[in-house]
Design an enzyme around this catalytic site. Structure first.
Site, PDB file in Angstrom:
ATOM      1  CG  HIS A 169     -32.729  -2.217  16.098  1.00  9.88           C
ATOM      2  ND1 HIS A 169     -32.978  -3.360  16.818  1.00  9.88           N
ATOM      3  CD2 HIS A 169     -33.822  -1.425  16.243  1.00  9.88           C
ATOM      4  CE1 HIS A 169     -34.183  -3.271  17.363  1.00  9.88           C
ATOM      5  NE2 HIS A 169     -34.720  -2.114  17.029  1.00  9.88           N
TER       6      HIS A 169
ATOM      7  CD  GLU B 223     -33.774   2.720  17.937  1.00 13.19           C
ATOM      8  OE1 GLU B 223     -34.695   2.555  18.768  1.00 13.19           O
ATOM      9  OE2 GLU B 223     -33.846   2.334  16.751  1.00 13.19           O
ATOM     10  CG  HIS B 224     -33.588  -1.367  21.573  1.00 15.71           C
ATOM     11  ND1 HIS B 224     -34.596  -2.068  22.192  1.00 15.71           N
ATOM     12  CD2 HIS B 224     -33.996  -1.162  20.299  1.00 15.71           C
ATOM     13  CE1 HIS B 224     -35.569  -2.288  21.321  1.00 15.71           C
ATOM     14  NE2 HIS B 224     -35.222  -1.751  20.165  1.00 15.71           N
TER      15      HIS B 224
ATOM     16  CD  GLU C 206     -37.711  -4.057  17.995  1.00 12.36           C
ATOM     17  OE1 GLU C 206     -36.925  -3.836  18.936  1.00 12.36           O
ATOM     18  OE2 GLU C 206     -37.912  -3.250  17.066  1.00 12.36           O
TER      19      GLU C 206
END
Lengths: 441, 436
Positions: free
Chosen positions: A65, A68-69, A145
């Protein structure tokens, strides 16, 4: 054994009625799926990588993840953050998502701007440019997040604890976003290692859906993705498997922030497999029957209408995973009713269902709705692109996707009951109570 | 930012879009008109119906009646009570939705080809014999009152209400269509029947379909569904001129931020300068990127997370409005910045780059609106009400491309009235003097 010139192209025939889906494979191993829909001059462009959080190296949870950022941090050619700006300047939208099994990037734009999307996506497949500063800043973003989506949401925390209890050995027990202490230690080198090992055409699926011609998409894909070299580090996705689950697990999470207590239970369940989707289809119908409709399902009628024990009752099952999935229930009690009584009421409904079996009229209505949902779903080009991308990312084939609707219609009430008797096994279940601190004392 | 893009684009493959929205005009044997996009690839039809008038038809003292009535249409009809209607609809796997706004009552439906007639009959039942059962009225009234209670604590909703009152005064546009706690509490079953009779009639209906249906089939459907509706309903409201004047209204509301709404007069869609005005609005505060409002308020001064503007052409009035939230001690500065942008653009227009970027954005974003049969049917109804030709989707981007820098400058000078911008501030704003 690549061809020196041109590309090995395998065109798969046999699309289902109204399904104009073509598939190709580029010489460098990249799969290409083209879904034609000429109703509006729009295209959805997606690149799916067969890499998810369940493929992360131990101790580095959250790296899929995090990467992905970081994929929005630019390349030699595109400045950090500019990719999204370029897409929105063209009137389009873009986003990305990471799951347990795959990571995908997509844009939705006017069909005449597809070339630009491929240019940008092919560029960042191998040319990601990461500075230490960008990584430090973005790590703060993912920690925020996690703070916002998980740590400040008791329901999300319970879900995370339950998954960890459900999967005793398989990595599905680790959250996609990562455990906070491991996220905090993720480095630029971790991200680059994960990127270089996994982001390559032979680990990717291109899905283009909309107002396009397959041959032209293929030519465009060859021009943009064709030159990207494949990786020799792609390995089969063999993950640790579950030992026999012999003992029911029960968790209570008490938190002052809980406004609405509830009971939630998951059971280990079969997933959809290539050429073998019948049990998953039976589970899908079972979930619809028991808790798919907020007013007419078995649970809703028993707990909300015939008796007033719940304000909400639902069942859930997806089946779209590489390894064993879960089947579950959630019941939100009416104010003042204990979670113990709520769970007992749920179990009473399930016992009654297992004794009495499927009501034929309800089963027919569920099948009509499931079939209609598939028809209405074809109206959503982006949804179709997502269906194919997700399916191919977990090893299903185009044929499996196209067979699914038929299998759902073919499954009998007996198969549903067999699936119910198999899946509703408390030894393989995790039951969670989300409650306020006062109630827990 | 775009250095790389234009460089690499040259000489690359490109192919033109193929899709063309082919719109047919259909008239039923009974004389009901509709627009149709035939699309036989998927065996279902999306149907969109709009009855003009909507909540602006509420009778004196009955504010909220059309809104409540519309929410009750699916709560039982004919012999079917609320549960029975839902079960019948679900058994057909049909989907109906009913909603109201200040200009109309809208109905959206999706149904399968295989049971189209049964689905249309069920929808017909709802549109001709709604029951308005007492228990359903009470349940839905409770939902409306819950919405009003939450709006009363929402600074944006409070600001929206104040803008409408200031802009449109005594016209129905001047108050909110969901009514007040008092008016909604007082509504009766008889009011529902009266509101239904006033709002749902053939003299104000616009229809469009997209999907697996031929023109002939649609003609028959229109008569079956709408043929026996009453010929006429309640009189539509008249036109209202927006009350354009400079001013600042401040409504105290606790919190660290204030919500600022501002408005002035807008522009009619029929106006030859409408497209230039759309581009102008995009540059001022549109949804693309790098608008003047965002640049000046956020990028340069950090006064807000986001600011935007929009032009709205309602059936009976037009408005150009904008909004942002900012810290209470930054309200006065934000207002001055907005006035400055308005004065600058009114005097100087926009730049060539702003015009070019906006055209790229608008022409790229337009096709994305045609997102499935339901959306297409909805757009087709809107086009009919606006009086557009059926070939409009094919020509719209060319109309945007045709706008020149001079056009935008002309419309900016004519449309933007920095001297009559009205601001509504909801919050504990500091250093702002109300000027009613």
């Amino acid at each position: 054994m690549r061809l020196a010139l041109g590309f090995a192209v395998a065109l798969m025939a046999g699309a289902a009625a109204a399904d104009t889906v073509s598939t190709f494979k580029l010489d460098n191993g990249m799969d290409v799926v083209v879904i034609e829909d000429h109703r509006a001059p729009v295209v959805v462009h997606m690149v799916w990588y067969r890499i998810g959080s369940a493929d992360e190296p131990a101790g580095h949870s959250g790296i899929a993840h995090f990467l992905e950022h970081l994929m929005f941090q630019g390349t030699e050619e595109v400045a950090p953050g500019d990719l999204s700006k370029i897409v929105s300047a063209q009137g389009g939208s873009d986003n990305a998502f990471t799951t347990l099994d795959y990571t995908a990037y997509f844009q939705r734009v006017a069909a005449d701007r597809l070339d630009l999307m491929m240019t940008l996506e092919a560029d960042r497949m191998r040319n990601l440019n990461l500075t230490e500063d960008d990584v430090t800043t973005e790590r703060q973003v993912i920690l925020e997040e996690r703070g916002e989506r998980t740590d400040s949401d008791p329901g999300a925390l319970l879900g995370e604890q339950m998954a960890a209890a459900q999967y005793m050995n398989h990595p599905y027990g680790t959250p996609v976003i990562g455990w906070r202490h491991e996220m905090a230690a993720l480095s630029r080198q971790d991200a680059l290692d994960f990127y270089q090992a996994n982001y390559a055409p032979n680990n990717a699926i291109l899905v283009v859906a909309g107002d396009v011609v397959p041959a032209e998409v293929l030519a465009m894909a060859k021009a943009h993705y064709g030159p990207v070299p494949p990786s020799d580090r792609i390995t089969p996705r063999v993950r640790p498997t579950e030992p026999p689950q012999l003992s029911e697990r029960r968790l209570v999470l008490a938190d002052a922030r809980v406004a609405q207590p509830y009971v939630i239970r998951t059971y280990l369940a079969a997933e959809r497999n290539p050429g073998d989707q019948r049990e998953a289809a039976a589970l899908k119908l079972l979930a619809e029957l028991l808790g798919g409709n907020p007013t007419t399902s078995v649970l809703a009628r028993a707990l909300q209408f015939d008796t007033q024990k719940a304000v909400y009752a639902a069942a859930f099952y997806d089946g779209m995973s590489l390894d064993a999935d879960t089947f579950g229930f959630v019941v939100v009690p009416v104010p003042g009713q204990s979670l113990g009584d709520t769970e007992a009421a749920l179990d009473a409904v399930l016992d009654k269902f297992l004794t009495e079996g499927v009501n034929a009229e309800e089963f027919a209505r569920i099948k009509a709705q499931v079939r209609a949902a598939e028809i209405y779903g074809r109206d959503n080009v982006q949804g179709r692109a997502r269906t194919y991308g997700a399916a191919l990312s977990i090893g299903l084939t185009v044929q499996d996707v196209q067979d699914w609707a038929t299998i759902l219609q073919d499954v009998t009430a007996e198969e549903v009951m067999a699936a119910a008797n198999k899946v509703l096994n408390r030894k393989q279940a995790v039951t969670g109570w989300l409650t306020t601190e006062e109630a827990a004392e | 930012m775009m250095r790389f893009v234009w460089g690499l684009l040259a000489g690359l493959l490109a192919f033109p879009a193929l899709a063309e929205i082919k719109i047919a005009e259909v008239t039923s044997p009974g004389g009901i008109k509709a627009w149709l996009v035939e699309e036989h690839g998927i065996p279902f039809t999306a149907l969109e119906i709009r009855f003009l008038g909507g909540t602006s038809l509420d009778r004196e003292g009955k504010r909220g009646e059309v809104n409540l009535m519309t929410a009750l249409i699916e709560e039982g009809a004919g012999e079917l009570d609320s549960q029975g209607f839902a079960a019948a609809r679900d058994a057909l796997a049909a989907e109906f939705s009913f909603r109201s706004d200040l200009d109309g009552v809208g109905v959206s439906a999706r149904f399968l080809t295989e049971n189209r007639e049964a689905a249309v009959d069920l929808l017909h039942l709802a549109l001709t014999k709604p029951r308005f059962d007492a228990d359903a009225v009470e349940r839905v009234r409770g939902q409306v009152l819950a919405g009003l209670a939450s709006d009363a604590k929402d600074p944006d909703a409070i600001a929206g209400k104040l803008v409408r009152a200031q802009a449109f005064g005594d016209h129905p546009y001047g108050t909110m269509g969901d009514g007040t706690v008092e008016s909604v509490t007082a509504l009766t079953r008889e009011d529902m029947q009266a509101a239904f009779a006033g709002a749902v009639a053939r003299d104000r209906v616009y229809v469009a379909a997209a999907g697996d249906i031929t023109a002939e089939e649609l003609g028959a459907l229109l008569d079956r569904l709408l043929g026996d509706l009453p010929a006429t309903g309640a009189a539509l409201p008249g036109r209202v001129e927006l009350n354009a004047k400079a001013g600042v209204a401040v409504e105290r509301f606790p919190g660290p931020q204030s919500s600022i709404n501002f408005f002035q007069g807008g522009i009619r869609f029929e106006d030859p300068d409408y497209f230039a005005a759309s581009i102008l609005n995009e540059v001022l505060g549109g949804s693309g990127f790098g608008s003047r409002l965002m640049d000046e308020l956020r990028e340069k001064r950090g006064l807000t997370y986001g600011a935007g503007s929009g032009i709205a052409a309602y059936d009976h009035a037009e408005i150009l409005s904008g909004r942002l939230s900012t810290a209470n001690d930054k309200v006065a500065e934000s207002i001055e910045v907005i006035k400055g942008i308005w004065a600058d653009v009114a005097a100087n227009g926009v730049t060539q780059k702003e015009l070019d970027d906006t055209k790229t954005y608008m022409t790229g974003a337009y096709p994305l609106r045609f997102d499935g049969n339901g959306t297409i049917a909805s757009i087709l109804v809107g086009m009919q009400i606006m009086g557009l030709p059926t070939d409009y989707p094919a020509t719209r981007n060319a109309r945007v491309e045709a706008v020149t820098l001079e056009d935008v400058k002309r419309v900016a000078a004519r449309l933007l009235t920095p001297e009559s911008l009205y601001f509504v501030v909801v919050g504990e704003a500091e250093g702002v003097t109300p000027q009613p």
